[in-house]
Design an enzyme around this catalytic site. Structure first.
Site, PDB file in Angstrom:
ATOM      1  N   ASP A  12       0.876  -1.154   0.000  1.00 64.44           N
ATOM      2  CA  ASP A  12       0.000   0.000   0.000  1.00 64.44           C
ATOM      3  C   ASP A  12       0.935   1.231   0.000  1.00 64.44           C
ATOM      4  O   ASP A  12       2.122   1.094   0.305  1.00 64.44           O
ATOM      5  CB  ASP A  12      -0.863  -0.058   1.267  1.00 64.44           C
ATOM      6  N   LEU A  13       0.416   2.409  -0.336  1.00 63.08           N
ATOM      7  CA  LEU A  13       1.300   3.582  -0.408  1.00 63.08           C
ATOM      8  C   LEU A  13       1.197   4.466   0.840  1.00 63.08           C
ATOM      9  O   LEU A  13       2.123   4.530   1.653  1.00 63.08           O
ATOM     10  CB  LEU A  13       0.990   4.383  -1.673  1.00 63.08           C
ATOM     11  N   ASP A  14       0.020   5.083   1.001  1.00 66.48           N
ATOM     12  CA  ASP A  14      -0.153   6.004   2.123  1.00 66.48           C
ATOM     13  C   ASP A  14      -0.172   5.229   3.451  1.00 66.48           C
ATOM     14  O   ASP A  14      -0.976   4.324   3.633  1.00 66.48           O
ATOM     15  CB  ASP A  14      -1.472   6.774   1.949  1.00 66.48           C
ATOM     16  N   THR A  20       1.247  10.304   3.506  1.00 69.77           N
ATOM     17  CA  THR A  20       0.572  11.376   2.777  1.00 69.77           C
ATOM     18  C   THR A  20      -0.728  11.781   3.483  1.00 69.77           C
ATOM     19  O   THR A  20      -1.351  12.768   3.102  1.00 69.77           O
ATOM     20  CB  THR A  20       0.270  10.957   1.317  1.00 69.77           C
ATOM     21  N   LYS A  48      -8.493   7.055   5.873  1.00 73.21           N
ATOM     22  CA  LYS A  48      -7.295   6.321   5.451  1.00 73.21           C
ATOM     23  C   LYS A  48      -7.660   5.092   4.624  1.00 73.21           C
ATOM     24  O   LYS A  48      -8.469   4.268   5.052  1.00 73.21           O
ATOM     25  CB  LYS A  48      -6.464   5.923   6.675  1.00 73.21           C
ATOM     26  N   GLY A  49      -7.060   4.995   3.446  1.00 72.04           N
ATOM     27  CA  GLY A  49      -7.300   3.851   2.572  1.00 72.04           C
ATOM     28  C   GLY A  49      -8.595   3.950   1.778  1.00 72.04           C
ATOM     29  O   GLY A  49      -8.891   3.109   0.936  1.00 72.04           O
ATOM     30  N   ARG A  52     -11.113   8.760  -3.010  1.00 73.87           N
ATOM     31  CA  ARG A  52     -11.357  10.204  -2.924  1.00 73.87           C
ATOM     32  C   ARG A  52     -12.840  10.542  -2.767  1.00 73.87           C
ATOM     33  O   ARG A  52     -13.223  11.292  -1.863  1.00 73.87           O
ATOM     34  CB  ARG A  52     -10.804  10.892  -4.180  1.00 73.87           C
ATOM     35  N   SER A 117      -2.434   0.637  -4.360  1.00 74.58           N
ATOM     36  CA  SER A 117      -2.917   1.823  -3.643  1.00 74.58           C
ATOM     37  C   SER A 117      -4.242   2.324  -4.204  1.00 74.58           C
ATOM     38  O   SER A 117      -4.492   2.222  -5.398  1.00 74.58           O
ATOM     39  CB  SER A 117      -1.865   2.933  -3.762  1.00 74.58           C
ATOM     40  N   ALA A 118      -5.059   2.929  -3.334  1.00 75.42           N
ATOM     41  CA  ALA A 118      -6.323   3.525  -3.773  1.00 75.42           C
ATOM     42  C   ALA A 118      -6.100   4.890  -4.421  1.00 75.42           C
ATOM     43  O   ALA A 118      -7.006   5.453  -5.038  1.00 75.42           O
ATOM     44  CB  ALA A 118      -7.247   3.681  -2.574  1.00 75.42           C
ATOM     45  N   SER A 119      -4.882   5.429  -4.296  1.00 75.23           N
ATOM     46  CA  SER A 119      -4.646   6.807  -4.736  1.00 75.23           C
ATOM     47  C   SER A 119      -4.422   6.953  -6.237  1.00 75.23           C
ATOM     48  O   SER A 119      -3.602   6.265  -6.831  1.00 75.23           O
ATOM     49  CB  SER A 119      -3.433   7.386  -4.001  1.00 75.23           C
ATOM     50  N   ASN A 121      -3.124   9.546  -7.344  1.00 77.76           N
ATOM     51  CA  ASN A 121      -1.881  10.322  -7.415  1.00 77.76           C
ATOM     52  C   ASN A 121      -0.639   9.478  -7.151  1.00 77.76           C
ATOM     53  O   ASN A 121       0.477  10.028  -7.067  1.00 77.76           O
ATOM     54  CB  ASN A 121      -1.934  11.461  -6.393  1.00 77.76           C
ATOM     55  N   LYS A 148     -11.020  -1.079  -1.694  1.00 78.31           N
ATOM     56  CA  LYS A 148     -10.755  -1.997  -0.587  1.00 78.31           C
ATOM     57  C   LYS A 148     -11.940  -1.887   0.397  1.00 78.31           C
ATOM     58  O   LYS A 148     -12.435  -0.785   0.580  1.00 78.31           O
ATOM     59  CB  LYS A 148      -9.448  -1.604   0.147  1.00 78.31           C
ATOM     60  N   GLU A 172      -0.028  -3.401   4.635  1.00 82.02           N
ATOM     61  CA  GLU A 172      -1.171  -2.474   4.714  1.00 82.02           C
ATOM     62  C   GLU A 172      -1.290  -1.800   6.070  1.00 82.02           C
ATOM     63  O   GLU A 172      -1.013  -2.421   7.085  1.00 82.02           O
ATOM     64  CB  GLU A 172      -2.473  -3.259   4.489  1.00 82.02           C
ATOM     65  N   ASP A 173      -1.740  -0.532   6.072  1.00 81.37           N
ATOM     66  CA  ASP A 173      -1.952   0.164   7.345  1.00 81.37           C
ATOM     67  C   ASP A 173      -3.425   0.358   7.671  1.00 81.37           C
ATOM     68  O   ASP A 173      -3.748   0.776   8.780  1.00 81.37           O
ATOM     69  CB  ASP A 173      -1.277   1.545   7.319  1.00 81.37           C
TER      70      ASP A 173
HETATM   71  P1  B16 Z   1      -6.302  10.228  -4.095  1.00 83.09           P
HETATM   72  P2  B16 Z   1      -3.549   4.283  -0.008  1.00 83.09           P
HETATM   73  C1  B16 Z   1      -5.318   6.292  -0.101  1.00 83.09           C
HETATM   74  O1  B16 Z   1      -4.006   5.811  -0.293  1.00 83.09           O
HETATM   75  C2  B16 Z   1      -5.357   7.224   1.100  1.00 83.09           C
HETATM   76  O2  B16 Z   1      -5.070   6.498   2.304  1.00 83.09           O
HETATM   77  C3  B16 Z   1      -6.723   7.833   1.222  1.00 83.09           C
HETATM   78  O3  B16 Z   1      -6.759   8.729   2.324  1.00 83.09           O
HETATM   79  C4  B16 Z   1      -7.064   8.582  -0.083  1.00 83.09           C
HETATM   80  O4  B16 Z   1      -8.351   9.130  -0.017  1.00 83.09           O
HETATM   81  C5  B16 Z   1      -6.968   7.589  -1.253  1.00 83.09           C
HETATM   82  O5  B16 Z   1      -5.658   7.016  -1.287  1.00 83.09           O
HETATM   83  C6  B16 Z   1      -7.255   8.241  -2.593  1.00 83.09           C
HETATM   84  O6  B16 Z   1      -6.250   9.197  -2.850  1.00 83.09           O
HETATM   85  O7  B16 Z   1      -7.267  11.297  -3.745  1.00 83.09           O
HETATM   86  O8  B16 Z   1      -4.875  10.688  -4.204  1.00 83.09           O
HETATM   87  O9  B16 Z   1      -6.739   9.434  -5.310  1.00 83.09           O
HETATM   88  O10 B16 Z   1      -3.502   4.115   1.491  1.00 83.09           O
HETATM   89  O11 B16 Z   1      -4.546   3.347  -0.669  1.00 83.09           O
HETATM   90  O12 B16 Z   1      -2.186   4.223  -0.642  1.00 83.09           O
HETATM   91 MG    MG Z   2      -2.808   3.152   3.406  1.00 84.20          MG
END
Ligand code: B16
Ligand code: MG
Length: 219
Positions: A12-14, A20, A48-49, A52, A117-119, A121, A148, A172-173
């Site tokens: 996982d990233l964040d 982040t 978290k996780g 958006r 990762s869900a992000s 970015n 997730k 994973e966190d």
């Molecule tokens: P974005 P992960 C998640 O990252 C964050 O924990 C979560 O707070 C955020 O809303 C999500 O990514 C989406 O991020 O807005 O940049 O697409 O923990 O899955 O790495």
């Molecule tokens: Mg995370």
């Protein structure tokens, strides 16, 4: 199958590779203030996780507000613009302690590495912290349709690496992330508090001093 066989690790990233969450917090708090309500650190834990748009839904629920879809998309966009202005400035110094060493140990042992990762970015963050080339596959918010605890993000990671789920270990966190790993049929290491992530195969506070040997022992 060899009992301790590990062919791939999916990160996982964040909260695992970088923190982040602090930038997400600043950006969501600014939006909440604009809408006229308080957004606390405790509230931020709930995001978290979470994707958006799902994060925005939680934020609006906290504020007791409702908006049409078009306005919600504009709000999410605005929050993201502020968030991106922070992550654009990230440097390799922000990689969490022990992560580069552990990734290098995996590489030395020919264990494949993926990001799950869900992000949306995630590619920009990996670029800024100069870790892109350490990952054999990157699955992020741009390439998944299910959040997730749905296992999609990790199953896609395993597929892109050409590795069976049972030979993958996820780091994973977030509770939903640990659940997603289990739903994928993968072993999972929780990063954080054992009280929260106790149902993972092992919980560690972080990667500082963590080695492949320590990973293999309990799995
Ligand atoms: P974005 P992960 C998640 O990252 C964050 O924990 C979560 O707070 C955020 O809303 C999500 O990514 C989406 O991020 O807005 O940049 O697409 O923990 O899955 O790495
Ligand atoms: Mg995370």
């Amino acid at each position: 199958m060899i009992k301790n066989f590990i062919e791939a690790c999916i990160f996982d990233l964040d909260g695992v590779v970088v923190d982040t969450a602090k930038y997400h917090f600043i950006a969501w708090k600014a939006l909440a203030e604009e809408l006229g309500f308080e957004f606390t650190h405790e509230d931020n834990e709930r995001l978290k996780g979470v994707s958006r748009m799902a994060s925005l839904e939680i934020l609006l629920e906290i504020g007791g507000l409702q908006f049409p879809e078009r306005e919600k998309l504009a709000m999410a966009e605005k929050k993201n613009t502020l968030y991106v202005s922070y992550i654009e400035k990230m440097t390799p110094q922000e990689i969490l302690p022990g992560v580069p060493e552990f990734l290098q140990e995996l590489k030395n042992n020919r264990i494949k590495i993926a990001l799950g990762s869900a992000s949306k970015n995630a590619p920009m963050i990996l670029d800024r912290i100069q870790l892109t080339e350490m990952f054999d596959a990157v699955v992020d918010g741009n390439s998944i349709t299910e959040a997730k605890p749905n296992p999609e993000v990790f199953l896609k990671g395993a597929e892109r690496l050409g590795v069976l789920p049972e030979n993958c270990v996820v780091f994973e966190d977030a509770i939903a992330g640990v659940e997603a790993a289990r739903n994928a049929g993968m072993r999972c290491i929780g990063i954080g508090d054992p009280e929260t992530l106790g149902f993972a195969d092992l919980v560690i506070p972080g990667f500082d001093g963590f080695t492949l040997e320590k990973l293999k022992t309990p799995l």
